[in-house]
Design a protein around this motif. Structure first.
Motif, PDB file in Angstrom:
ATOM      1  N   TRP A 280       0.845  -1.104  -0.414  1.00 41.96           N
ATOM      2  CA  TRP A 280       0.386  -0.137   0.013  1.00 41.96           C
ATOM      3  C   TRP A 280       0.859   1.682   0.338  1.00 41.96           C
ATOM      4  N   LYS A 281       0.520   1.999  -1.042  1.00 39.73           N
ATOM      5  CA  LYS A 281       1.106   3.249  -1.343  1.00 39.73           C
ATOM      6  C   LYS A 281       0.976   4.449  -0.832  1.00 39.73           C
ATOM      7  N   GLY A 282      -0.619   4.454  -0.715  1.00 38.39           N
ATOM      8  CA  GLY A 282      -1.611   5.347  -0.178  1.00 38.39           C
ATOM      9  C   GLY A 282      -2.414   6.159  -1.105  1.00 38.39           C
ATOM     10  N   PRO A 283      -3.335   7.078  -1.864  1.00 42.99           N
ATOM     11  CA  PRO A 283      -3.159   7.401  -0.464  1.00 42.99           C
ATOM     12  C   PRO A 283      -4.170   6.994   0.080  1.00 42.99           C
ATOM     13  N   HIS A 284      -4.515   8.277   1.090  1.00 37.41           N
ATOM     14  CA  HIS A 284      -4.993   7.657   2.347  1.00 37.41           C
ATOM     15  C   HIS A 284      -6.547   8.526   2.091  1.00 37.41           C
ATOM     16  N   ARG A 285      -7.679   7.517   2.245  1.00 38.44           N
ATOM     17  CA  ARG A 285      -8.642   7.894   1.628  1.00 38.44           C
ATOM     18  C   ARG A 285     -10.017   8.211   3.069  1.00 38.44           C
ATOM     19  N   TYR A 286     -10.929   8.366   2.853  1.00 31.53           N
ATOM     20  CA  TYR A 286     -12.386   9.142   3.359  1.00 31.53           C
ATOM     21  C   TYR A 286     -12.588   7.993   3.539  1.00 31.53           C
ATOM     22  N   ARG A 287     -13.048   6.637   2.776  1.00 33.99           N
ATOM     23  CA  ARG A 287     -13.217   5.481   2.681  1.00 33.99           C
ATOM     24  C   ARG A 287     -12.836   4.373   4.181  1.00 33.99           C
ATOM     25  N   HIS A 288     -11.584   4.912   4.293  1.00 38.12           N
ATOM     26  CA  HIS A 288     -10.702   4.065   4.391  1.00 38.12           C
ATOM     27  C   HIS A 288     -10.901   4.311   6.235  1.00 38.12           C
ATOM     28  N   ASP A 289     -11.139   5.264   7.040  1.00 37.80           N
ATOM     29  CA  ASP A 289     -11.335   5.634   8.147  1.00 37.80           C
ATOM     30  C   ASP A 289     -12.661   5.735   8.109  1.00 37.80           C
ATOM     31  N   LEU A 290     -13.048   5.344   7.460  1.00 41.58           N
ATOM     32  CA  LEU A 290     -14.902   4.966   7.806  1.00 41.58           C
ATOM     33  C   LEU A 290     -14.864   3.568   8.185  1.00 41.58           C
ATOM     34  N   GLU A 291     -14.275   2.975   7.200  1.00 43.31           N
ATOM     35  CA  GLU A 291     -13.844   1.079   6.725  1.00 43.31           C
ATOM     36  C   GLU A 291     -13.133   0.849   9.149  1.00 43.31           C
ATOM     37  N   SER A 292     -11.890   1.478   9.470  1.00 46.31           N
ATOM     38  CA  SER A 292     -11.704   2.067  10.584  1.00 46.31           C
ATOM     39  C   SER A 292     -13.390   1.912  11.719  1.00 46.31           C
ATOM     40  N   LEU A 293     -14.049   2.311  11.179  1.00 47.85           N
ATOM     41  CA  LEU A 293     -15.321   3.331  11.912  1.00 47.85           C
ATOM     42  C   LEU A 293     -16.478   2.061  12.395  1.00 47.85           C
ATOM     43  N   PHE A 294     -15.925   1.086  11.363  1.00 48.47           N
ATOM     44  CA  PHE A 294     -16.763  -0.582  10.688  1.00 48.47           C
ATOM     45  C   PHE A 294     -16.161  -1.124  12.168  1.00 48.47           C
ATOM     46  N   TYR A 295     -14.563  -1.456  11.715  1.00 48.64           N
ATOM     47  CA  TYR A 295     -13.835  -2.608  13.291  1.00 48.64           C
ATOM     48  C   TYR A 295     -14.094  -1.704  14.192  1.00 48.64           C
ATOM     49  N   VAL A 296     -14.062  -0.002  14.806  1.00 41.72           N
ATOM     50  CA  VAL A 296     -14.261  -0.093  15.899  1.00 41.72           C
ATOM     51  C   VAL A 296     -15.504  -0.440  16.689  1.00 41.72           C
ATOM     52  N   MET A 297     -16.818  -0.153  15.732  1.00 43.55           N
ATOM     53  CA  MET A 297     -17.588  -0.096  16.052  1.00 43.55           C
ATOM     54  C   MET A 297     -18.001  -2.577  16.530  1.00 43.55           C
ATOM     55  N   LEU A 298     -17.436  -3.226  15.313  1.00 39.55           N
ATOM     56  CA  LEU A 298     -17.266  -4.521  15.459  1.00 39.55           C
ATOM     57  C   LEU A 298     -16.833  -5.836  16.909  1.00 39.55           C
ATOM     58  N   LEU A 299     -15.589  -4.925  17.102  1.00 33.99           N
ATOM     59  CA  LEU A 299     -14.540  -5.319  17.771  1.00 33.99           C
ATOM     60  C   LEU A 299     -15.625  -4.811  19.711  1.00 33.99           C
ATOM     61  N   LEU A 300     -16.066  -3.299  19.562  1.00 32.55           N
ATOM     62  CA  LEU A 300     -16.676  -3.374  20.897  1.00 32.55           C
ATOM     63  C   LEU A 300     -17.909  -3.742  20.849  1.00 32.55           C
ATOM     64  N   VAL A 301     -18.756  -4.167  19.664  1.00 31.51           N
ATOM     65  CA  VAL A 301     -20.261  -4.998  20.371  1.00 31.51           C
ATOM     66  C   VAL A 301     -19.986  -6.474  20.571  1.00 31.51           C
ATOM     67  N   CYS A 302     -19.125  -6.771  19.607  1.00 31.63           N
ATOM     68  CA  CYS A 302     -18.483  -8.781  20.056  1.00 31.63           C
ATOM     69  C   CYS A 302     -17.733  -8.919  21.912  1.00 31.63           C
ATOM     70  N   LEU A 303     -17.097  -7.723  21.676  1.00 30.99           N
ATOM     71  CA  LEU A 303     -15.825  -7.861  23.069  1.00 30.99           C
ATOM     72  C   LEU A 303     -16.812  -7.800  24.035  1.00 30.99           C
ATOM     73  N   TYR A 304     -17.783  -6.486  24.484  1.00 29.99           N
ATOM     74  CA  TYR A 304     -18.391  -6.036  25.148  1.00 29.99           C
ATOM     75  C   TYR A 304     -19.276  -6.788  25.847  1.00 29.99           C
ATOM     76  N   SER A 305     -19.461  -6.535  26.986  1.00 25.15           N
ATOM     77  CA  SER A 305     -21.336  -7.054  27.430  1.00 25.15           C
ATOM     78  C   SER A 305     -21.982  -6.081  27.951  1.00 25.15           C
ATOM     79  N   SER A 306     -21.115  -5.446  28.481  1.00 32.23           N
ATOM     80  CA  SER A 306     -21.341  -3.934  29.282  1.00 32.23           C
ATOM     81  C   SER A 306     -21.238  -2.970  29.027  1.00 32.23           C
ATOM     82  N   PRO A 307     -21.161  -1.627  28.823  1.00 32.25           N
ATOM     83  CA  PRO A 307     -20.141  -0.426  29.168  1.00 32.25           C
ATOM     84  C   PRO A 307     -18.970  -1.225  30.026  1.00 32.25           C
ATOM     85  N   ASN A 308     -18.610  -1.761  30.803  1.00 34.92           N
ATOM     86  CA  ASN A 308     -17.393  -2.062  31.665  1.00 34.92           C
ATOM     87  C   ASN A 308     -16.907  -3.001  32.048  1.00 34.92           C
ATOM     88  N   LYS A 309     -17.791  -4.216  30.989  1.00 38.21           N
ATOM     89  CA  LYS A 309     -17.188  -5.198  30.807  1.00 38.21           C
ATOM     90  C   LYS A 309     -17.225  -6.520  30.078  1.00 38.21           C
TER      91      LYS A 309
END
Ligand SMILES: [Zn+2]
Length: 442
Positions: A280-309
């Motif tokens: 990968w040589k770039g450029p960093h695109r807007y949709r790359h940030d949106l894809e990152s958002l998808f992973y943030v959501m995925l990891l959060l909602v799979c790995l957490y059973s409540s906000p703190n746990k």
């Protein structure tokens, strides 16, 4: 929290002291005096050399050659260095002699000191935020609720002849000098302070809107969409999602101007899959940030059973999500491709976050279709080049042919569990109205 047992405590560096007499000493000289000792220390300066000492004072340069001092209370976070990054955030209190209302502009504020170690030419987070503040007038003022509030920023240079050499080795920057950059900011709350899944949904929705505004109106690109940068501001009885930490941001027009070690940015488990390829040589695109958002959501909602746990004994046989934080780029890239092309896509969402399942499925579907079309297009383009024909229409790689655009994401994220979430700004409201009309006509 990372524990660095081999590091020198900050008090050993004479960086701060409990004694009144030291309060007005020039922090630069304090730093230089002790730097030679630091060369022997292991690890990056951010994560290894500076050990802040809770319960002591810290003096730094302020406007017009003055200094200010804060009292260091508690280290809130300390991230290890990824791609030349590494941040220490510590809760502080103003330590001016007469910290009273109307006499001190920091009185009564909840403050943090954030320390980073960028190359000296890197634009500071406070400059990006100043630009946003300038533009956030009238109907755009809403965006300030979703951005960090920076009260002051300072740089402390490393003097030539001091341990720049060791920093160079650590960061592989060539001849670029690093500085210690500090900011005093309003303290924000972590995502774990939220109570309901709907509050989380609103925070995600807020952050997408803020991210889009900053890119479009202020021409700034965040480039580090990760869970740790999603924060919450409580104000007037309401909670707002804040996109924090603009240390890796760039002005959009300068994106290709200077390829430095920072071309690849982000926090590994959340980085878009294309960016994890060695090719990968770039450029960093807007949709790359949106894809990152998808992973943030995925990891959060799979790995957490409540906000703190965290989910206990979590095991995801298909994608091994629980191990992503330990994996290297290539393993993550391969697994993310499996995630994107899975059909059907059935992530192990915890019951608390079950409302997120339709969001994840829709986001994955759009990403899959878009990338699939982009692949098809590349094949057609290669054929055409061979036959020297010129009939192929262009493909919008920025939005994956319109499948993974900001508008499409907004359409998905403005409803949660059949309830409408809050959208800000006229432009958003008009876009959503237009897209809803289009859908109804189909
Ligand atoms: Zn004060």
């Amino acid at each position: 929290m990372i524990n660095h047992s081999s590091t020198l405590p900050l008090e050993d560096l004479d960086f701060a002291s409990n004694s009144e007499a030291n309060l007005n000493r020039n922090p630069v000289s304090l730093l230089e005096a002790q730097m030679s000792e630091l060369t022997a220390a292991k690890g990056s300066p951010s994560s290894g050399i500076f050990e802040l000492c809770e319960g002591s004072f810290f003096t730094f340069p302020y406007k017009d050659e003055q200094t200010r001092t804060v009292y260091l209370k508690r280290v809130i976070s300390r991230s290890s260095s990824v791609f030349g990054r590494g941040t220490i955030v510590i809760r502080v209190e103003c330590a001016c002699r007469h910290c009273l209302p109307n006499q001190c502009n920091w009185q009564g504020k909840e403050l943090v000191l954030k320390l980073t170690f960028p190359i000296e030419t890197r634009v500071s987070e406070s400059m990006f935020m100043d630009r946003c503040k300038e533009l956030a007038q009238g109907e755009h003022a809403w965006v300030l609720n979703h951005l960090p509030n920076i009260y002051c920023s300072f740089d402390i240079p490393f003097r030539i002849g001091l341990p720049q050499d060791s920093f160079k080795k650590e960061f592989e920057d060539g001849d670029e000098m690093r500085v210690m950059r500090g900011t005093i900011q309003e303290e924000l709350k972590a995502l774990s302070s939220l109570k309901t899944a709907k509050e989380y949904a609103q925070v995600f929705c807020d952050i997408v809107q803020c991210h889009h505004w900053v890119r479009k109106c202020a021409q700034i690109f965040h480039r580090d969409i990760s869970k740790g940068n999603f924060m919450v501001r409580e104000k007037d009885g309401r909670k707002y999602g804040v996109l924090n930490d603009w240390d890796l941001a760039i002005w959009i027009n300068n994106e290709h101007a200077k390829p430095t070690s920072l071309i690849r940015t982000g926090t590994r488990p959340y980085v878009a899959h294309e960016q994890q390829s060695v090719h990968w040589k770039g450029p960093h695109r807007y949709r790359h940030d949106l894809e990152s958002l998808f992973y943030v959501m995925l990891l959060l909602v799979c790995l957490y059973s409540s906000p703190n746990k965290k989910v206990s004994h979590f095991e995801d046989k298909e994608f091994r999500i629980e191990e992503w934080h330990r994996w290297n780029d290539e393993s993550l890239r391969r697994t993310k491709i499996c995630v994107i092309y899975a059909a059907p896509f059935t992530p192990p969402v915890s019951p608390f976050f079950s409302g997120f399942r339709p969001w994840l499925t829709k986001l994955q579907g759009r990403l899959r279709r878009g990338l699939h079309n982009m692949g098809d297009y590349a094949i057609e383009a290669a054929k055409q080049e061979a036959s020297q024909a010129d009939t192929l229409p262009t493909f919008d790689t920025e939005t994956l042919g319109g499948h993974f655009s900001c508008e499409q994401i907004a359409m998905i994220l403005h409803m949660f569990n059949n309830e409408q979430l809050t959208t800000y700004g006229l432009e958003w409201q008009k876009t959503l109205e237009r897209l809803s009309c289009n859908q109804q006509q189909k």
